[in-house]
Scaffold this motif. Structure first.
Motif, PDB file in Angstrom:
ATOM      1  N   VAL A  66       0.854  -1.201   0.000  1.00 32.15           N
ATOM      2  CA  VAL A  66       0.000   0.000   0.000  1.00 32.15           C
ATOM      3  C   VAL A  66       0.883   1.241   0.000  1.00 32.15           C
ATOM      4  O   VAL A  66       0.694   2.164  -0.801  1.00 32.15           O
ATOM      5  N   GLY A  90     -14.453   7.472  -7.303  1.00 31.75           N
ATOM      6  CA  GLY A  90     -13.446   6.549  -7.816  1.00 31.75           C
ATOM      7  C   GLY A  90     -13.987   5.457  -8.718  1.00 31.75           C
ATOM      8  O   GLY A  90     -13.225   4.728  -9.333  1.00 31.75           O
ATOM      9  N   LEU A 125      -8.539   7.780 -16.798  1.00 36.98           N
ATOM     10  CA  LEU A 125      -7.331   7.027 -16.469  1.00 36.98           C
ATOM     11  C   LEU A 125      -7.341   5.674 -17.175  1.00 36.98           C
ATOM     12  O   LEU A 125      -6.324   5.232 -17.730  1.00 36.98           O
ATOM     13  N   LEU A 181      -6.208   9.986  -7.021  1.00 39.75           N
ATOM     14  CA  LEU A 181      -5.867   9.504  -5.680  1.00 39.75           C
ATOM     15  C   LEU A 181      -5.979  10.636  -4.655  1.00 39.75           C
ATOM     16  O   LEU A 181      -6.554  10.460  -3.577  1.00 39.75           O
ATOM     17  N   ILE A 232      -4.904  -0.010   6.068  1.00 41.73           N
ATOM     18  CA  ILE A 232      -5.926  -0.834   5.424  1.00 41.73           C
ATOM     19  C   ILE A 232      -7.104   0.027   4.962  1.00 41.73           C
ATOM     20  O   ILE A 232      -7.679  -0.202   3.900  1.00 41.73           O
ATOM     21  N   GLU A 233      -7.425   1.066   5.750  1.00 45.41           N
ATOM     22  CA  GLU A 233      -8.471   1.992   5.293  1.00 45.41           C
ATOM     23  C   GLU A 233      -8.032   2.720   4.030  1.00 45.41           C
ATOM     24  O   GLU A 233      -8.831   2.977   3.130  1.00 45.41           O
ATOM     25  N   LEU A 234      -6.740   3.059   3.998  1.00 47.21           N
ATOM     26  CA  LEU A 234      -6.187   3.722   2.816  1.00 47.21           C
ATOM     27  C   LEU A 234      -6.352   2.832   1.597  1.00 47.21           C
ATOM     28  O   LEU A 234      -6.790   3.272   0.532  1.00 47.21           O
ATOM     29  N   LEU A 235      -6.030   1.552   1.763  1.00 46.28           N
ATOM     30  CA  LEU A 235      -6.158   0.594   0.663  1.00 46.28           C
ATOM     31  C   LEU A 235      -7.611   0.535   0.178  1.00 46.28           C
ATOM     32  O   LEU A 235      -7.880   0.508  -1.018  1.00 46.28           O
ATOM     33  N   ALA A 290      -9.727   2.789   0.222  1.00 46.27           N
ATOM     34  CA  ALA A 290     -10.147   4.034  -0.429  1.00 46.27           C
ATOM     35  C   ALA A 290      -9.595   4.187  -1.839  1.00 46.27           C
ATOM     36  O   ALA A 290     -10.115   4.954  -2.631  1.00 46.27           O
ATOM     37  N   ILE A 291      -8.520   3.464  -2.170  1.00 46.92           N
ATOM     38  CA  ILE A 291      -7.912   3.642  -3.498  1.00 46.92           C
ATOM     39  C   ILE A 291      -8.852   3.078  -4.573  1.00 46.92           C
ATOM     40  O   ILE A 291      -9.242   1.919  -4.497  1.00 46.92           O
ATOM     41  N   PRO A 292      -9.223   3.882  -5.563  1.00 44.19           N
ATOM     42  CA  PRO A 292     -10.137   3.405  -6.604  1.00 44.19           C
ATOM     43  C   PRO A 292      -9.558   2.212  -7.356  1.00 44.19           C
ATOM     44  O   PRO A 292      -8.338   2.133  -7.542  1.00 44.19           O
ATOM     45  N   SER A 293     -10.439   1.315  -7.807  1.00 43.65           N
ATOM     46  CA  SER A 293      -9.939   0.089  -8.413  1.00 43.65           C
ATOM     47  C   SER A 293      -9.217   0.371  -9.725  1.00 43.65           C
ATOM     48  O   SER A 293      -8.287  -0.343 -10.090  1.00 43.65           O
ATOM     49  N   VAL A 294      -9.608   1.441 -10.405  1.00 43.89           N
ATOM     50  CA  VAL A 294      -8.932   1.731 -11.671  1.00 43.89           C
ATOM     51  C   VAL A 294      -7.475   2.169 -11.426  1.00 43.89           C
ATOM     52  O   VAL A 294      -6.577   1.865 -12.210  1.00 43.89           O
ATOM     53  N   VAL A 295      -7.247   2.807 -10.280  1.00 45.73           N
ATOM     54  CA  VAL A 295      -5.876   3.208  -9.939  1.00 45.73           C
ATOM     55  C   VAL A 295      -5.043   1.961  -9.614  1.00 45.73           C
ATOM     56  O   VAL A 295      -3.906   1.816 -10.068  1.00 45.73           O
ATOM     57  N   LEU A 296      -5.643   1.038  -8.862  1.00 51.28           N
ATOM     58  CA  LEU A 296      -4.927  -0.201  -8.551  1.00 51.28           C
ATOM     59  C   LEU A 296      -4.652  -0.995  -9.825  1.00 51.28           C
ATOM     60  O   LEU A 296      -3.572  -1.563 -10.000  1.00 51.28           O
TER      61      LEU A 296
END
Lengths: 248, 281, 289
Positions: B25, B203, B235, B258, C109-112, C114-120
Motif C-alpha cells: 500500500v 473513484g 485514467l 488519488l 488498510i483503510e487507505l487501501l 479508499a484507493i479506486p480500483s482503476v488506480v490499482l
C-alpha cells in the motif's frame, strides 16, 4: 377531588406481566408516593400515566386510566404528555443551552414569540428555585450545571409546559443530600398548584414528602394509605417488612 | 519447542502478514506520487486534453467527476437519510425490517458493473435520459445508497434514547423529536457517511462506463443531459486504449484521482475525530 | 396543519425506508427484462456450459464457460492468497498489536480500501504485470495469476475489517478464562478466540470473495482478456465482469450479444445475492442463539 382514576389496570411487556389488576385514585394537589423494591412495577406504573410505555414495542395493557374523567388512551398523545409531565431518574438535560432546555416544550407546542418564550422560561425557573443561579447563565450548555442544578432544570423544563400532573421517577437517585433537600423543597411548594406522583427507592423520602403512599410488590398494589399510617401502622405485614428494610 | 517459543514464531508470522499488505500500500502511494508529481502543473489541472489525450490537461475529467458526484449526492443523501430515519426511529422488529436490512446488504454487494448495466437499461434507454450526467449520477447515487443509509443509521442510533423520551414527555410529537433532537445530534455521523459515499462515487468506473462517460470530450457540459469525461474512466482510457501516452500523464491522472479520493476520506476522518472529542454525553 | 405536514413526512420516511427493497427488485427485474430474451436464442444449459464465446461471429456462439472458468481461476487464486493473510492481519490487529502499531495498520488498510480500483489496476499494469512476466519467463504478464494477486490485495480490507469485528465480539471472559488456566496468549487465540469467532470469520471470507467476483476494472486491466478456456493460471483469462465492461460499449442494443451480456449480469447478480444472504446468515447466527 379525584384527578386520576385507575381501574383494573394490567400491563404486560411481552409475556411478563408488570402490573396486576391495579385499582386506585390519585387526588388533586396531593403528593402520592409509590415505593417498593426494584421490579415491583412502580416505574411501569408511572410511565403508563404519560404513555411512555407506548414506546416499548412489546407493551400491552388492559383496564382504564382516566384523567379528569377522560380515558388517557383516547386523548391526543401529545396533549396527555403536556398535561402529565415527567422528571426522569437521572438528570437528563437535552444537549442544548439552559434557556433552550426550558423553552423546548413551549416551542414544540407552537410558541414562536421571543418575548413569551422568555417569560415562560423565567417563570418556570423561578418555580424550580433556579432563577437566581441561572439568570446570568441562560445561554451556557445545560451539561455545565451541577447534578442538582440539572435536576431542578429538568423540573423547570417540565413546569414550563404548564402540566397539571407531574411524575417524578426517582428524581434524587443520583443526587447528594443537599441537592435532594432542594428538590424535595421544590416538590412541597409545587403541590399547591400541581398533582404530584413520586416514585422513590428511598423510603425516608416518601415519609418526608408524601401525603399518601402506595406500596408495590411484584406488580401488585399491596397497600395505599395516608403516609403516616403506612409508616406507623401498615395493615399488611409485607409493607412493614419493606419499610423496616427486611427485604428489597 | 516450548509453547512460548511457538508463540513467538506465530506472532512474528502474523506481523509478517501485515507487512505483506501494508508495505505494498505504501509503495503504491509512493510510486504514484513520485512518478505523477512532475506532471502536476497548473496547466495539467486546468487545460483540456490535447493531441489525442497525449498532451494537455485533464480539466474536463475533473469537472465531470465533480458533476457526477454532486448529482449522486443530491439523489442519495435525502433518500438515504430518510431510509435511515425509518430504520432507526420507526421500524419495528418484524419481517419487513429484516427484508429491508437484507436488501441494503445486497445493494452494497451488487458488482459495480451490474450497476452499470442497470443504469443503462433503466435510465439511458427506458427513461430516455441517454448517456448523460443525469443517468450516471442516478446510477452512482443508487450504488452509494447503502453506504449513506448504514452510516446515517449508526449516527442516529447513537443518540441516547433518553433524549427522545425527554422530548416526547414534554409534549413534542415524534417528528418534532426527530427533527429537533435526534437529527441535530447525529449530523456529524451523517456528514461522515456522506463524504465516504462521495469518495466511493468519485473513484468508480464501471457504473459510468455505459451511462455517461465520454471517451474524449474536450469541453464542459452545458446541461444534465450532456455526456462528460470522468477522472477514473479517463485514467482507464489513457492507460489501456490510447497507445504511446507519456507515463507522466497517466501517473499524473492517477495522482489527481488519488489525491481527490484521499482528501475526501481525510475530511471524513477529521470530522469524526473532532466530533468524538466534542461529544457532550 | 402540523398534523397533516407530519403525516406526509412520515409517509415519505416510510417510502424511503422501502427504497432499498425497491431498488434490489428493480435491478433484478431490469436485468431479467433484457437478459431473458437470450433464452429464445440459446438454452440455459448451452449458455452456461457452452465452451466458446464468440459473440460477433456469424452465427454468434454464446457459451460463457470460459468466462465462468476465468472468474473461477482468478477468484480461487485470490482466495488462496487473501484468506490466510487477511485472517492473520485481523488476528494481529485485534489481539496482539500495541496501540500505536494498530493505529498505523488500520489506517493503512483503510487507505487501501479508499484507493479506486482503476488506480490499482493501472499500478498493477505498470508494476505487477512486468514482474510476473519476468519471474515466470512467459510471453505476457497479463495472466490469471496477476489478477489473483491484485484481487487478493483488493479483498483484504473487507476480510480484515469484518474478521476483526468478529474477533472483538468474542466475550472477554472466554479469553480471561483460558489465560487463567495457564494457556499462552497464542494458545488462547487459536484454541479459544478463533473458534468462537468462526462464523464471523466465515462471513468475512465470503464477503471478501464476493468483492473479488464483482471486481471489474482492475481485473479487466491486468488479466489479459482472452475468452478461451484457461489451462493454467499463467495464461490470460477473461472474467464475467470484464466481459460486460469491455464489450457492452461495442454491442448493438437489442442484438444477441447485448442480451447475452445482460444474461451474464443476471449470473453475477444471483452469485452476489447468494453470497450476501449466506454471509448475513453467518454474521447473525450467534445473535439468534
Amino acid at each position: 377531588m379525584v384527578k386520576i382514576d385507575i381501574q383494573r389496570l394490567n400491563i404486560w411487556f411481552g409475556a411478563a406481566q408488570a402490573l396486576k389488576n391495579i385499582t386506585m385514585q390519585v387526588k388533586k394537589n396531593e403528593i402520592l408516593c409509590a415505593i417498593g423494591p426494584s421490579n415491583s412495577g412502580k416505574t411501569s406504573f408511572l410511565r403508563m400515566l404519560n404513555r411512555l410505555n407506548d414506546l416499548t414495542l412489546s407493551f400491552r395493557m388492559s383496564g382504564s386510566v382516566l384523567l379528569d374523567g377522560r380515558d388517557i388512551t383516547k386523548i391526543d398523545i401529545e396533549l396527555i404528555r403536556k398535561k402529565i409531565g415527567m422528571v426522569f431518574a437521572m438528570p437528563s438535560p437535552l444537549p442544548l443551552s439552559v434557556f433552550d432546555n426550558v423553552a423546548y416544550g413551549v416551542r414544540m407546542s407552537g410558541v414562536r414569540n421571543k418575548h413569551s418564550l422568555e417569560e415562560a422560561v423565567e417563570t418556570a425557573l423561578k418555580q424550580a428555585y433556579l432563577w437566581q443561579e441561572m439568570k446570568d447563565r441562560l445561554h451556557e450548555s445545560a451539561f455545565k450545571l451541577s447534578g442538582g442544578q440539572q435536576q431542578r432544570l429538568c423540573i423547570a423544563r417540565t413546569l414550563a409546559v404548564q402540566p397539571e400532573v407531574i411524575l417524578f421517577d426517582e428524581p434524587c437517585s443520583g443526587l447528594d443530600p443537599i441537592s435532594t433537600a432542594k428538590v424535595e423543597e421544590a416538590m412541597l411548594k409545587l403541590k399547591k398548584d400541581y398533582t404530584i406522583i413520586l416514585v422513590t427507592n428511598n423510603v425516608k423520602q416518601a415519609a418526608r414528602v408524601g401525603d399518601r403512599t402506595a406500596f408495590f410488590l411484584t406488580g401488585e398494589l399491596i397497600e395505599l394509605d395516608q403516609t403516616e399510617k403506612i409508616f406507623t401502622a401498615p395493615s399488611d405485614r409485607r409493607t412493614d417488612d419493606y419499610i423496616r428494610g427486611r427485604f428489597g | 519447542m516450548t509453547s512460548l517459543q511457538r508463540q513467538k514464531i506465530a506472532f512474528a508470522l502474523l506481523f509478517l502478514a501485515n507487512l505483506l499488505v501494508i508495505v505494498p500500500v505504501g509503495l503504491i502511494v509512493f510510486i504514484i506520487i513520485q512518478k505523477g508529481w512532475p506532471a502536476m502543473t497548473w496547466q495539467f489541472i486546468t487545460d483540456i486534453p490535447r493531441q489525442g489525450m497525449r498532451a494537455g490537461g485533464i480539466f474536463p475529467a475533473i469537472v465531470g467527476t465533480i458533476y457526477l458526484v454532486s448529482g449522486a449526492i443530491v439523489f442519495a443523501l435525502p433518500v438515504g437519510l430518510l431510509a435511515a430515519i425509518y430504520l432507526s426511529e420507526y421500524a419495528k422488529d418484524n419481517l419487513l425490517t429484516r427484508i429491508i436490512k437484507l436488501a441494503i446488504v445486497n445493494l452494497a454487494g451488487v458488482p459495480s458493473v451490474v450497476y452499470g448495466l442497470f443504469g443503462l437499461v433503466l435510465f439511458v434507454s427506458f427513461c430516455k435520459f441517454g448517456a448523460s450526467i443525469l443517468s450516471g449520477s442516478l446510477t452512482l447515487g443508487i450504488m452509494i445508497l447503502p453506504i449513506i443509509i448504514t452510516a446515517s443509521r449508526e449516527a442516529l442510533e447513537s443518540v441516547p434514547h433518553v433524549f427522545r423520551e425527554v422530548s416526547l414527555s414534554l409534549g413534542a410529537s415524534k417528528w418534532q423529536t426527530i427533527r429537533h433532537i435526534v437529527l441535530p445530534n447525529a449530523i456529524p455521523g451523517i456528514i461522515t457517511g456522506t463524504i465516504l459515499g462521495i469518495g466511493r462515487a468519485a473513484g468508480e468506473t464501471a457504473p459510468i462506463l455505459f451511462t455517461v462517460a465520454a471517451f474524449y470530450l474536450p469541453r464542459l457540459p452545458s446541461s444534465v443531459f450532456d455526456q462528460v469525461m470522468a477522472l477514473p474512466y479517463h485514467l482507464y482510457v489513457i492507460s489501456t486504449q490510447v497507445p504511446n501516452v507519456d507515463p507522466k500523464i497517466t501517473y499524473g491522472t492517477a495522482l489527481v484521482l488519488l489525491i481527490l479520493v484521499l482528501f475526501v476520506n481525510l475530511i471524513a476522518i477529521i470530522i469524526r475525530a473532532r466530533f468524538r472529542k466534542k461529544k457532550k454525553w | 396543519m402540523r398534523k397533516i405536514k407530519e403525516f406526509i413526512i412520515e409517509k415519505l420516511i416510510f417510502f424511503c425506508g422501502l427504497a432499498s427493497i425497491f431498488f434490489v427488485i428493480l435491478i433484478f427485474l431490469f436485468l431479467l427484462k433484457e437478459g431473458l430474451s437470450l433464452l429464445t436464442i440459446v438454452g440455459p444449459f448451452e449458455f452456461l456450459a457452452g465452451k466458446s464465446w464468440y459473440p460477433i461471429s456469424e452465427p454468434p456462439q454464446l457459451g460463457i464457460l470460459p468466462l465462468i472458468l476465468g472468474s473461477l481461476f482468478v477468484t480461487i487464486g485470490a482466495a488462496i492468497i487473501s484468506v490466510p493473510i487477511g485472517i492473520a492481519c485481523a488476528v494481529y490487529i485485534a489481539e496482539i498489536a500495541p496501540a500505536k502499531i494498530k493505529e498505523v495498520l488500520k489506517a493503512g488498510i483503510e487507505l487501501l480500501a479508499a484507493i479506486p480500483s482503476v488506480v490499482l489496476g493501472f499500478i498493477g499494469m505498470m508494476t505487477l504485470v512486468p514482474w510476473v512476466k519476468n519471474l515466470f519467463d512467459i510471453p505476457t504478464g497479463l495472466t490469471a495469476f496477476s489478477g489473483s494477486i491484485m484481487l487478493a490485495f483488493m479483498a483484504m480490507p473487507t476480510i480484515v475489517s469484518i474478521a476483526e469485528d468478529a474477533l472483538y465480539s468474542v466475550p472477554k471472559s472466554y479469553k480471561e478464562g483460558a489465560l487463567a488456566l495457564g494457556a499462552t496468549h497464542w494458545q488462547t487465540i487459536y484454541r479459544v478466540i478463533l473458534p468462537a469467532a468462526s462464523s464471523g470469520i466465515v462471513a468475512a471470507v465470503m464477503l471478501g470473495i464476493g468483492r473479488v467476483i464483482g471486481e471489474t476494472m482492475a481485473v479487466m486491466m491486468i488479466t489479459g482478456n482472452a475468452a478461451a478456456i484457461p489451462k493454467s493460471i499463467l495464461q490470460p483469462v477473461r472474467t464475467l465482469t470484464a466481459t460486460i465492461a469491455a464489450e457492452m460499449g461495442e454491442t448493438v442494443v437489442g442484438s444477441e450479444h447485448y442480451f447475452a451480456l445482460f444474461a451474464i449480469g443476471i449470473v453475477l447478480f444471483v452469485i452476489s445475492f447468494a453470497i450476501n444472504v449466506t454471509s448475513d446468515f453467518f454474521l447473525h447466527k450467534d445473535q439468534r442463539v
